[in-house]
Design a protein around this motif. Structure first.
Motif, mmCIF file in Angstrom:
data_model
loop_
_atom_site.group_PDB
_atom_site.id
_atom_site.type_symbol
_atom_site.label_atom_id
_atom_site.label_comp_id
_atom_site.label_asym_id
_atom_site.label_seq_id
_atom_site.Cartn_x
_atom_site.Cartn_y
_atom_site.Cartn_z
ATOM 1 N N ASP A 1 0.829 -1.213 0.000
ATOM 2 C CA ASP A 1 0.000 0.000 0.000
ATOM 3 C C ASP A 1 0.862 1.260 0.000
ATOM 4 O OD1 ASP A 1 -2.431 -1.319 -0.080
ATOM 5 O OD2 ASP A 1 -2.733 -1.247 2.092
ATOM 6 N N GLN A 2 1.879 1.285 0.841
ATOM 7 C CA GLN A 2 2.766 2.447 0.878
ATOM 8 C C GLN A 2 3.461 2.638 -0.467
ATOM 9 O OE1 GLN A 2 5.086 1.034 4.203
ATOM 10 N NE2 GLN A 2 4.292 2.653 5.535
ATOM 11 N N CYS A 3 3.892 1.545 -1.052
ATOM 12 C CA CYS A 3 4.575 1.624 -2.338
ATOM 13 C C CYS A 3 3.634 2.133 -3.426
ATOM 14 C CB CYS A 3 5.137 0.257 -2.716
ATOM 15 S SG CYS A 3 6.179 0.291 -4.196
ATOM 16 N N SER A 4 2.466 1.544 -3.534
ATOM 17 C CA SER A 4 1.540 1.955 -4.604
ATOM 18 C C SER A 4 1.060 3.391 -4.413
ATOM 19 C CB SER A 4 0.363 0.989 -4.732
ATOM 20 O OG SER A 4 -0.419 0.995 -3.570
ATOM 21 N N ASN A 5 0.960 3.845 -3.179
ATOM 22 C CA ASN A 5 0.597 5.242 -2.940
ATOM 23 C C ASN A 5 1.691 6.193 -3.410
ATOM 24 O OD1 ASN A 5 -1.908 4.646 -1.815
ATOM 25 N ND2 ASN A 5 -1.117 4.596 0.266
ATOM 26 N N SER A 6 2.913 5.696 -3.522
ATOM 27 C CA SER A 6 4.044 6.512 -3.979
ATOM 28 C C SER A 6 4.208 6.499 -5.499
ATOM 29 C CB SER A 6 5.342 6.005 -3.337
ATOM 30 O OG SER A 6 5.292 6.118 -1.942
ATOM 31 N N PHE A 7 3.475 5.640 -6.196
ATOM 32 C CA PHE A 7 3.667 5.495 -7.647
ATOM 33 C C PHE A 7 3.578 6.806 -8.425
ATOM 34 C CE2 PHE A 7 2.314 0.730 -8.042
ATOM 35 C CZ PHE A 7 3.493 0.355 -7.462
ATOM 36 N N PRO A 8 2.540 7.626 -8.231
ATOM 37 C CA PRO A 8 2.466 8.850 -9.047
ATOM 38 C C PRO A 8 3.683 9.760 -8.856
ATOM 39 C CG PRO A 8 0.348 8.407 -8.039
ATOM 40 C CD PRO A 8 1.337 7.462 -7.403
ATOM 41 N N ALA A 9 4.064 9.988 -7.618
ATOM 42 C CA ALA A 9 5.224 10.853 -7.360
ATOM 43 C C ALA A 9 6.506 10.202 -7.852
ATOM 44 C CB ALA A 9 5.330 11.173 -5.871
ATOM 45 N N TYR A 10 6.649 8.900 -7.641
ATOM 46 C CA TYR A 10 7.843 8.174 -8.083
ATOM 47 C C TYR A 10 7.967 8.247 -9.606
ATOM 48 C CZ TYR A 10 11.048 4.234 -8.813
ATOM 49 O OH TYR A 10 12.099 3.435 -9.195
ATOM 50 N N TYR A 11 6.860 8.028 -10.281
ATOM 51 C CA TYR A 11 6.857 8.093 -11.749
ATOM 52 C C TYR A 11 7.321 9.465 -12.223
ATOM 53 C CZ TYR A 11 5.124 8.263 -16.530
ATOM 54 O OH TYR A 11 5.026 8.427 -17.893
ATOM 55 N N GLU A 12 6.728 10.505 -11.677
ATOM 56 C CA GLU A 12 7.087 11.866 -12.103
ATOM 57 C C GLU A 12 8.519 12.221 -11.709
ATOM 58 O OE1 GLU A 12 5.495 13.661 -14.147
ATOM 59 O OE2 GLU A 12 3.562 12.665 -14.137
ATOM 60 N N ALA A 13 8.952 11.796 -10.536
ATOM 61 C CA ALA A 13 10.295 12.136 -10.053
ATOM 62 C C ALA A 13 11.391 11.428 -10.839
ATOM 63 C CB ALA A 13 10.422 11.795 -8.576
ATOM 64 N N THR A 14 11.056 10.314 -11.452
ATOM 65 C CA THR A 14 12.082 9.538 -12.162
ATOM 66 C C THR A 14 12.009 9.687 -13.677
ATOM 67 O OG1 THR A 14 10.688 7.546 -12.088
ATOM 68 C CG2 THR A 14 12.300 7.844 -10.309
ATOM 69 N N ARG A 15 11.209 10.609 -14.160
ATOM 70 C CA ARG A 15 11.160 10.859 -15.606
ATOM 71 C C ARG A 15 12.483 11.497 -16.017
ATOM 72 N NH1 ARG A 15 8.711 7.526 -17.511
ATOM 73 N NH2 ARG A 15 8.544 8.617 -19.458
ATOM 74 N N PRO A 16 13.179 10.928 -16.953
ATOM 75 C CA PRO A 16 14.512 11.445 -17.294
ATOM 76 C C PRO A 16 14.516 12.820 -17.964
ATOM 77 C CG PRO A 16 13.908 9.635 -18.745
ATOM 78 C CD PRO A 16 12.832 9.743 -17.698
ATOM 79 N N SER A 17 13.534 13.113 -18.747
ATOM 80 C CA SER A 17 13.561 14.362 -19.510
ATOM 81 C C SER A 17 13.070 15.560 -18.728
ATOM 82 C CB SER A 17 12.701 14.227 -20.766
ATOM 83 O OG SER A 17 13.194 13.192 -21.575
ATOM 84 N N TYR A 18 12.028 15.376 -17.957
ATOM 85 C CA TYR A 18 11.440 16.522 -17.279
ATOM 86 C C TYR A 18 10.697 16.082 -16.021
ATOM 87 C CZ TYR A 18 7.748 14.715 -20.280
ATOM 88 O OH TYR A 18 6.884 13.890 -20.939
ATOM 89 N N PRO A 19 11.435 15.861 -14.941
ATOM 90 C CA PRO A 19 10.747 15.476 -13.706
ATOM 91 C C PRO A 19 9.855 16.607 -13.203
ATOM 92 C CG PRO A 19 13.068 15.884 -13.295
ATOM 93 C CD PRO A 19 12.863 15.982 -14.777
ATOM 94 N N LEU A 20 8.595 16.294 -12.936
ATOM 95 C CA LEU A 20 7.634 17.290 -12.478
ATOM 96 C C LEU A 20 7.510 17.317 -10.958
ATOM 97 C CD1 LEU A 20 4.805 16.671 -15.095
ATOM 98 C CD2 LEU A 20 6.568 18.445 -15.120
ATOM 99 N N VAL A 21 8.052 16.327 -10.305
ATOM 100 C CA VAL A 21 7.963 16.194 -8.861
ATOM 101 C C VAL A 21 9.345 15.800 -8.353
ATOM 102 C CG1 VAL A 21 6.937 14.812 -6.995
ATOM 103 C CG2 VAL A 21 5.545 15.457 -8.951
ATOM 104 N N THR A 22 9.678 16.243 -7.157
ATOM 105 C CA THR A 22 10.917 15.775 -6.552
ATOM 106 C C THR A 22 10.579 14.888 -5.352
ATOM 107 O OG1 THR A 22 11.057 17.732 -5.145
ATOM 108 C CG2 THR A 22 12.216 17.821 -7.252
#
Length: 74
Positions: A14-35
């Protein structure tokens, strides 16, 4: 970071899946939208590497995100 990560408790699914949106955005190589703090990124990555269910769920999210980014999903 590595010593802290090895000594830390693993995230629950549950903790991991709740982090998916932020993790996805933070790890985008071209343009991370979240840190995210490096330790939090590492915790999610560690959980994903050891949990097939969460890994599969995250891969679906990534696929949907990539489709949305290429405007193939409306």
């Amino acid at each position: 970071l590595s010593v802290d990560l090895l000594n830390a408790n693993m995230l629950t699914c549950d903790q991991c899946s709740n982090s998916f949106p932020a993790y996805y955005e933070a790890t985008r190589p071209s343009y991370p939208l979240v840190t995210m703090p490096p330790q939090q990124i590492a915790e999610v990555a560690r959980h994903l590497s050891g949990c097939p269910s969460c890994h599969e769920e995250y891969e679906v999210l990534v696929s949907l995100g990539e489709l949305e980014e290429t405007r193939e999903l409306f």
